[in-house]
Design a protein around this motif. Structure first.
Motif, PDB file in Angstrom:
ATOM      1  N   MET A   1      30.527  31.703  46.967  1.00 11.94           N
ATOM      2  CA  MET A   1      29.898  32.881  46.683  1.00 11.94           C
ATOM      3  C   MET A   1      30.416  34.238  47.711  1.00 11.94           C
ATOM      4  N   LEU A   2      30.278  35.030  45.776  1.00  6.70           N
ATOM      5  CA  LEU A   2      31.040  36.736  46.623  1.00  6.70           C
ATOM      6  C   LEU A   2      29.935  38.023  46.123  1.00  6.70           C
ATOM      7  N   THR A   3      29.092  38.140  47.701  1.00 10.72           N
ATOM      8  CA  THR A   3      27.962  38.899  47.082  1.00 10.72           C
ATOM      9  C   THR A   3      28.140  40.092  47.543  1.00 10.72           C
ATOM     10  N   ALA A   4      27.245  41.089  47.851  1.00 14.73           N
ATOM     11  CA  ALA A   4      27.007  42.713  48.455  1.00 14.73           C
ATOM     12  C   ALA A   4      26.492  42.391  49.483  1.00 14.73           C
ATOM     13  N   ARG A   5      27.151  43.240  50.397  1.00 12.50           N
ATOM     14  CA  ARG A   5      27.758  43.670  51.809  1.00 12.50           C
ATOM     15  C   ARG A   5      25.947  43.641  51.954  1.00 12.50           C
ATOM     16  N   THR A   6      25.553  44.498  51.625  1.00 13.13           N
ATOM     17  CA  THR A   6      24.004  45.251  51.783  1.00 13.13           C
ATOM     18  C   THR A   6      22.231  44.918  51.541  1.00 13.13           C
ATOM     19  N   SER A   7      22.706  42.843  50.497  1.00 11.52           N
ATOM     20  CA  SER A   7      21.954  42.346  50.313  1.00 11.52           C
ATOM     21  C   SER A   7      21.644  40.855  51.324  1.00 11.52           C
TER      22      SER A   7
ATOM     23  N   VAL B   1      35.043  26.136  43.434  1.00  8.14           N
ATOM     24  CA  VAL B   1      34.406  27.680  42.310  1.00  8.14           C
ATOM     25  C   VAL B   1      33.904  28.992  43.440  1.00  8.14           C
ATOM     26  N   VAL B   2      35.066  29.915  43.192  1.00 10.30           N
ATOM     27  CA  VAL B   2      35.016  31.303  43.873  1.00 10.30           C
ATOM     28  C   VAL B   2      34.168  32.166  42.781  1.00 10.30           C
ATOM     29  N   LEU B   3      32.303  32.689  43.067  1.00 13.01           N
ATOM     30  CA  LEU B   3      31.462  32.640  42.238  1.00 13.01           C
ATOM     31  C   LEU B   3      30.762  34.214  42.526  1.00 13.01           C
ATOM     32  N   ASP B   4      30.686  34.924  41.660  1.00 17.15           N
ATOM     33  CA  ASP B   4      31.189  36.693  41.835  1.00 17.15           C
ATOM     34  C   ASP B   4      28.981  36.436  41.607  1.00 17.15           C
TER      35      ASP B   4
ATOM     36  N   THR C   1      30.866  38.442  51.858  1.00 20.47           N
ATOM     37  CA  THR C   1      30.690  40.134  51.633  1.00 20.47           C
ATOM     38  C   THR C   1      31.296  40.833  50.891  1.00 20.47           C
ATOM     39  N   LYS C   2      31.231  41.436  49.996  1.00 18.44           N
ATOM     40  CA  LYS C   2      31.796  42.692  49.113  1.00 18.44           C
ATOM     41  C   LYS C   2      31.802  43.742  50.318  1.00 18.44           C
ATOM     42  N   PRO C   3      32.912  45.015  50.165  1.00 18.80           N
ATOM     43  CA  PRO C   3      33.989  44.428  50.145  1.00 18.80           C
ATOM     44  C   PRO C   3      34.758  43.244  51.258  1.00 18.80           C
ATOM     45  N   PHE C   4      35.899  42.645  50.546  1.00 15.47           N
ATOM     46  CA  PHE C   4      35.982  41.211  51.928  1.00 15.47           C
ATOM     47  C   PHE C   4      37.057  41.372  51.845  1.00 15.47           C
ATOM     48  N   SER C   5      38.061  40.751  53.215  1.00 13.31           N
ATOM     49  CA  SER C   5      39.821  40.660  52.981  1.00 13.31           C
ATOM     50  C   SER C   5      40.270  39.639  52.506  1.00 13.31           C
ATOM     51  N   PRO C   6      41.170  39.886  51.534  1.00 13.53           N
ATOM     52  CA  PRO C   6      41.946  38.416  50.998  1.00 13.53           C
ATOM     53  C   PRO C   6      41.976  37.398  51.943  1.00 13.53           C
ATOM     54  N   ARG C   7      42.653  37.297  53.256  1.00 15.22           N
ATOM     55  CA  ARG C   7      42.877  36.693  53.837  1.00 15.22           C
ATOM     56  C   ARG C   7      41.445  36.036  54.205  1.00 15.22           C
ATOM     57  N   GLU C   8      40.944  37.094  54.524  1.00 18.17           N
ATOM     58  CA  GLU C   8      39.034  36.005  54.530  1.00 18.17           C
ATOM     59  C   GLU C   8      39.015  35.119  54.377  1.00 18.17           C
ATOM     60  N   LEU C   9      39.164  35.754  52.169  1.00 21.86           N
ATOM     61  CA  LEU C   9      38.154  34.738  51.219  1.00 21.86           C
ATOM     62  C   LEU C   9      39.357  33.553  51.226  1.00 21.86           C
ATOM     63  N   VAL C  10      40.196  33.639  51.780  1.00 19.52           N
ATOM     64  CA  VAL C  10      41.146  32.206  51.858  1.00 19.52           C
ATOM     65  C   VAL C  10      40.955  31.108  52.522  1.00 19.52           C
ATOM     66  N   LEU C  11      40.338  31.906  53.962  1.00 21.90           N
ATOM     67  CA  LEU C  11      40.468  31.056  55.285  1.00 21.90           C
ATOM     68  C   LEU C  11      39.191  30.790  54.975  1.00 21.90           C
ATOM     69  N   ARG C  12      38.362  31.028  54.002  1.00 19.87           N
ATOM     70  CA  ARG C  12      37.130  30.608  53.733  1.00 19.87           C
ATOM     71  C   ARG C  12      36.713  29.551  53.357  1.00 19.87           C
ATOM     72  N   VAL C  13      38.152  29.583  51.984  1.00 17.04           N
ATOM     73  CA  VAL C  13      37.770  29.097  50.732  1.00 17.04           C
ATOM     74  C   VAL C  13      38.083  27.482  51.419  1.00 17.04           C
ATOM     75  N   GLN C  14      39.503  28.404  52.492  1.00 17.91           N
ATOM     76  CA  GLN C  14      39.672  26.304  53.456  1.00 17.91           C
ATOM     77  C   GLN C  14      39.187  25.547  53.997  1.00 17.91           C
ATOM     78  N   SER C  15      38.457  26.087  54.426  1.00 15.50           N
ATOM     79  CA  SER C  15      37.409  25.909  55.614  1.00 15.50           C
ATOM     80  C   SER C  15      36.164  25.136  54.576  1.00 15.50           C
ATOM     81  N   VAL C  16      35.351  25.520  53.468  1.00 17.94           N
ATOM     82  CA  VAL C  16      34.881  24.454  52.784  1.00 17.94           C
ATOM     83  C   VAL C  16      35.444  23.257  51.694  1.00 17.94           C
ATOM     84  N   LEU C  17      36.807  23.756  51.675  1.00 15.65           N
ATOM     85  CA  LEU C  17      37.035  22.678  51.333  1.00 15.65           C
ATOM     86  C   LEU C  17      37.865  21.332  52.389  1.00 15.65           C
TER      87      LEU C  17
END
Length: 251
Positions: free
Chosen positions: A91-97, A63-66, A114-130
């Motif tokens: 989790m998708l979170t605010a960069r400053t918090s 789950v990618v969860l805001d 952290t937001k704002p995020f690179s879509p490529r980073e998101l995909v790589l993180r999903v792959q890594s966690v899985l």
């Protein structure tokens, strides 16, 4: 929507399902498009209540969860998911918090972007966690030491004969430590050796140490089993002997 510079599809993860929970249509569309291009099956939910319904219905692999969601926020949604299953959560979170990141990890999130995020980073993180989550555990014999019994193959952990209710990450940490009693480890070593992370926030270790202490220590302010070695990291004492002078409780 066209994709610029997409991540190459991960053949070993092709067909794995991801639920994207995001109330911002633009962010959700970008995340969905990139994840699908990487070979994932993607569903979407716009709020926490819908997310919980979709998790129960679809049993996604991740789950990618805001964090900031209407109705039921991301922290509570993650907590409720964790009460029912071990589905990994990114989790998708605010960069400053920093507090948001800690709260997400304490609620059971496996990683964050952290937001704002690179879509490529998101995909790589999903792959890594899985990959970490789906990796076959090494064959290990049960360990009985001091007050603890851990069977990695059966995913059983007991203290004084009483079953411990541990999350996947808490179990992995305890299973690692019981095989290495009286050894001090810094947080970088634990992050990589326990969960295979070559990068990540060291607060991940701090949070899971705290959560594990809540389940094995009668007094978390004065731990006897999972003690802090000042200037180094943590050491596991299976019999609960008094900490050495150089040790002190973690904050």
């Amino acid at each position: 929507m066209s994709i610029a510079d997409p991540v190459a599809p991960a053949g070993d993860l092709a067909g794995r399902s991801v639920l994207v929970v995001e109330d911002d249509d633009t962010v959700a569309e970008v995340a969905t498009t990139y994840l699908r291009a990487a070979g994932f099956l993607v569903d979407r939910a716009a709020d926490g209540r819908e997310a919980l319904e979709r998790v129960a219905e679809l049993s996604p692999d991740l789950v990618v969860l805001d964090l900031m969601l209407p109705d039921v926020d991301g922290i509570e949604t993650c907590r409720r998911i964790r009460e029912q299953r071990d589905t990994p959560v990114l989790m998708l979170t605010a960069r400053t918090s920093a507090d948001d990141r800690i709260s997400g990890l304490e609620a059971g999130a496996d990683d964050y972007v952290t937001k704002p995020f690179s879509p490529r980073e998101l995909v790589l993180r999903v792959q890594s966690v899985l990959r970490r989550t789906l990796a076959e555990p090494a064959s290990e014999d049960p360990v009985s030491i001091g007050r603890f019994f851990v069977d990695p193959a059966a995913r059983i952990a007991r203290m004084d004969g009483r079953d411990l209710s541990l999350t996947v990450r808490e179990f992995d940490l305890l299973a690692f430590l019981v095989r290495r009693p009286q050894q001090a480890f810094d947080r970088e070593t634990l992050l990589q050796s326990v969960w295979g992370w070559t990068y990540g926030d060291l607060s991940t270790v701090t949070v899971h140490v705290r959560r594990l202490r809540e389940k094995i220590e009668p007094d978390t302010a004065n731990p006897r089993h999972l003690v802090t070695v000042w200037g180094v990291g943590y050491r596991f004492q299976p019999s609960g002997e008094a900490p050495h002078e150089q040790d002190r409780p973690a904050p």
